[in-house]
Design an enzyme around this catalytic site. Structure first.
Site, PDB file in Angstrom:
ATOM      1  N   GLU A  54      -4.729  -8.773   5.622  1.00  0.00           N
ATOM      2  CA  GLU A  54      -5.334  -8.043   6.743  1.00  0.00           C
ATOM      3  C   GLU A  54      -6.370  -7.079   6.186  1.00  0.00           C
ATOM      4  O   GLU A  54      -6.037  -6.062   5.580  1.00  0.00           O
ATOM      5  CB  GLU A  54      -4.264  -7.263   7.507  1.00  0.00           C
ATOM      6  N   ASN A  72       0.801  -1.221   0.000  1.00  0.00           N
ATOM      7  CA  ASN A  72       0.000   0.000   0.000  1.00  0.00           C
ATOM      8  C   ASN A  72       0.836   1.275   0.000  1.00  0.00           C
ATOM      9  O   ASN A  72       0.463   2.281  -0.600  1.00  0.00           O
ATOM     10  CB  ASN A  72      -0.919   0.004   1.225  1.00  0.00           C
ATOM     11  N   ASP A 124       1.565   6.992  -0.223  1.00  0.00           N
ATOM     12  CA  ASP A 124       0.562   6.042  -0.687  1.00  0.00           C
ATOM     13  C   ASP A 124       0.721   5.751  -2.175  1.00  0.00           C
ATOM     14  O   ASP A 124       0.550   6.640  -3.024  1.00  0.00           O
ATOM     15  CB  ASP A 124      -0.838   6.594  -0.425  1.00  0.00           C
ATOM     16  N   ASP A 153      -0.346  -6.621   4.561  1.00  0.00           N
ATOM     17  CA  ASP A 153      -0.825  -5.515   5.377  1.00  0.00           C
ATOM     18  C   ASP A 153      -1.805  -4.624   4.609  1.00  0.00           C
ATOM     19  O   ASP A 153      -1.741  -4.522   3.385  1.00  0.00           O
ATOM     20  CB  ASP A 153       0.399  -4.693   5.815  1.00  0.00           C
ATOM     21  N   HIS A 196      -7.030  -1.057   1.801  1.00  0.00           N
ATOM     22  CA  HIS A 196      -6.618   0.288   1.403  1.00  0.00           C
ATOM     23  C   HIS A 196      -5.886   0.292   0.062  1.00  0.00           C
ATOM     24  O   HIS A 196      -5.305   1.301  -0.332  1.00  0.00           O
ATOM     25  CB  HIS A 196      -5.755   0.899   2.500  1.00  0.00           C
TER      26      HIS A 196
END
Length: 699
Positions: A327, A178, A262, A293, A297
């Site tokens: 996750e 991410n 990001d 992870d 997102h």
């Protein structure tokens, strides 16, 4: 060390076994030497390469807080300033010195616990210090090719993997796609040296704003333009550059996590680049899988390509059972399952399981939450994923520990009950469908101070005051001393549960049936039945403070007690289980379940749920069958007669749940529904579809 709760632990063992013997005098117990148990590992636990993920018991560890085997690396890099420093051992935010060699040094401790897979927080090279603290957790990566020098070297990691594999233990990496570390700045809210002008945030700019030209101007402070590896990660064009996320709407995907850069995971070059990064990681180290992870997102188009490419690459290198789990921080099965269906991930961490377990065992809520948890498994049972691959856990490094949840919800209970509730919830995790994940330190009774750094105590002797004043379950010890005690009552309870799980494949592979749930009572029962053995394992729990008696229809004339309370009787086709307060019972039927003939199935129509379509089926005769051994498979049939399997369901109520996008892609004109029993007999029916309405066309 001396445990104040040796008496509690042994008392709990007697209590759980259902024995009526008087408890020994406390002075006799206090004088008894603690016993170190030796587990008996079946042969499959030597074969890490081919072992199914459902056979494993995971241990989730943060290397920095586990064990310091090499103090020379405590301050990180010697020649790379960005990865230096942060060793602040008396602060819960700082690096504390634990390392990869420390994990290797404690492999026997973990093997003795029954652990067969270790998942470590990220260990790639980080920006050691940035706004927000220190990178002890490993989530601020600048170099995707090197191990962070605080944790050791690439060779140290290879040594750990080799040593673990020799013991039959798998090694999983925690990976990030991410974001990278916080390096990129924006002219509108930063000064040339990278510091903030005013507020310590950059307000998020929406996609609509950006489309109108209202966007940030990214820059990289002098001297940091080549700090990321591979080199393409230094170019701001590969990032969203829209300011800080506020965790809602599009900002959850496009915004910076408190400044973390990001990545634009819609960009084909980013997708290709990240796939290559992690292919290279697999090629160099040969790990056994990835935990990913911040999955929700990242853009879904990224996952549709990433997971299949990684799995294919691992197989090409001779790693046939490489496993990936993500996750997705949500307890909603619709949200979670979106990543195992559309996102093509084999598995995710089951936050729904964590929530149900905490509600029932810590917050004294109705066990109906568990019944609903298993009914929601239908969301995962599509053509290439299944609910028994989900990763079960009770707490973690973000949300907090199970011990904290117990103390927070039940402030006035005594130490014996706290310990017992911890053991009881772990027993539920070990006997449930899915793969159990122990959070490091929970086996030593750690409780923590809440989420995030409050749940990241040291296993070695700590100098953090906020940790050292915590109450630990089952012991007089504190985190001010080393905590690797194999005589701790939770450690020993988990050993027993590990042995139970290893000895009985049904507890790893068996289909889960809801057997007894009553919203007015704290007790419930489930069954696990393996398709090959077809013998019922009846598992009952009492999360309340008073004795409960559960009565269900028997599938055999006799049962044997395997674990926990052994007070039960079988009479007139019923099995009655007596459960003392805060106890559980694992029974095994003496004979296989009698297979019932195939039954008539009716299509009861569809309903829309968020982005899903649920196809409902009705089988009237099921009411008289305590454990129906059927599988209902749904295929979509298009106008040309081509069919494709889209879902299967092993438990009532039988359904098929598919995404709206899959429905639109395949455009079914009808559905073919096949009922099969566990002996291989089948019966198919075809139902027409007209705006999701039903009508039988053939039998």
């Amino acid at each position: 060390m001396i445990h104040r709760t040796i008496f509690i632990a042994l008392g709990a063992t007697l209590f759980l076994s259902g024995c009526s013997e008087p408890q020994p005098d406390q002075s006799d117990i206090a004088a008894a030497a603690p016993v170190t148990k030796q587990l008996n590992f079946p042969a499959i636990y030597n074969d890490y390469l081919h072992r199914d993920i459902r056979d494993d018991i995971f241990y989730f560890v943060m290397p920095d807080r586990f064990y310091n085997a090499n103090p020379e690396n405590d301050n990180g890099a010697k020649d790379l300033e960005i990865s230096q420093g942060g060793y602040v051992i008396d602060s819960k935010w700082g690096f504390h010195g634990g390392d990869i060699a420390g994990v290797e040094a404690k492999l026997d401790y973990l093997k003795g616990l029954g652990v067969s897979a270790i998942w470590m927080t990220p260990i790639l090279r980080n920006k050691a210090i940035q706004w927000g603290g220190y990178a002890h957790h490993g989530y601020w990566i600048v170099d995707f090719t090197q191990i962070d020098p605080h944790f050791g070297s690439n060779q140290d990691l290879q040594n750990l993997i080799n040593a673990a594999h020799k013991k039959g233990i798998k090694i999983f990496f925690d990976i990030i796609t991410n974001h990278t570390a916080d390096v990129i700045r924006f002219e509108e809210c930063h000064t040339p040296d990278g510091s903030f002008k005013d507020d310590e945030t950059c307000q998020y700019k929406s996609m609509a704003q950006v489309a109108k030209g209202d966007k940030y101007t990214p820059f990289i402070p002098k001297g940091q333009d080549q700090v990321k590896v591979p080199a393409w990660l230094n170019d701001p064009k590969y990032y969203n550059n829209q300011g800080d996320s506020f965790w809602e709407g599009e900002s959850a995907v496009n915004g910076d996590f408190v400044g973390l850069d990001d990545l634009n995971t819609r960009d084909p070059d980013v997708i290709t680049g990240m796939i290559e990064i992690y292919k290279n990681i697999i090629s160099e180290f040969k790990p056994d899988g990835f935990r990913i992870d911040t999955v929700k997102h990242v853009d879904m188009v990224f996952w549709e390509q990433f997971s299949p490419a990684i799995l294919d690459h691992a197989k090409s290198l001779g790693i046939p059972n490489f496993h990936i789990f993500g996750e997705v921080y949500s307890g909603d099965p619709v949200v979670l399952s979106n990543y195992t269906t559309t996102g093509k991930m084999p598995s995710v961490l089951d936050f729904g399981f964590q929530q149900a377990a905490a509600d029932v065992f810590y917050r004294k809520k109705s066990p109906q939450a568990v019944a609903q948890l298993y009914e929601n498994d239908d969301y995962y049972n599509d053509q290439d994923s299944q609910a028994d691959l989900l990763m079960n856990f009770l707490g973690n490094h973000d949300m907090g520990r199970s011990g904290f949840f117990i103390e927070d919800a039940l402030k006035d209970i005594d130490e014996a009950e706290k310990l017992q509730r911890s053991i009881l919830s772990h027993a539920f995790m070990y006997t449930s469908r899915g793969v159990p994940v122990i959070y490091y330190g929970d086996e030593q009774g750690f409780t923590g101070d809440g989420g995030d750094v409050g749940a990241r105590e040291d296993m070695f002797a700590s100098l953090v005051e906020e940790y050292n004043d915590n109450n630990l379950l089952g012991t007089d010890a504190s985190t001010a001393e080393q905590n690797f005690d194999p005589s701790h009552p939770i450690y020993q309870a988990l050993q027993d549960l590990a042995q139970l799980r290893m000895d009985h494949p049904t507890l790893r592979y068996g289909v889960t049936f809801n057997r007894y749930f009553d919203k007015r009572r704290n007790a419930f029962a489930i069954s696990r039945v393996d398709k090959s053995e077809q013998v019922e394992y009846l598992i009952a729990f009492n999360a309340g403070n008073e004795q409960q008696i559960i009565t269900v229809d028997a599938t055999s004339k006799g049962y044997s007690s395997l674990h926990g309370s052994d007070t039960f009787r079988v009479d007139k086709g019923k099995v009655e289980i007596v459960l003392p307060a805060l106890s559980y019972s694992v029974l095994k039927a003496d004979t296989p379940i009698m297979q019932t003939a195939l039954l008539e199935l009716d299509f009861a129509g569809t309903e829309t749920q968020q982005d899903r379509i649920r196809f409902n089926y009705v089988i009237e005769q099921l009411v008289d069958i305590p454990v129906p051994m059927f599988e209902v498979t749904t295929e979509f049939v298009d106008a040309q007669g081509h069919s494709q399997k889209v879902a299967s369901d092993n438990t009532p109520p039988y359904t098929a749940i598919v995404t709206q996008s899959l429905y639109q892609q395949l455009q079914p004109q009808s559905i073919r529904v096949t009922m099969s029993d566990w002996q291989g007999n089948t019966m198919s029916q075809t139902f027409s579809l007209s705006q999701h309405e039903q009508g039988v066309t053939s039998n």
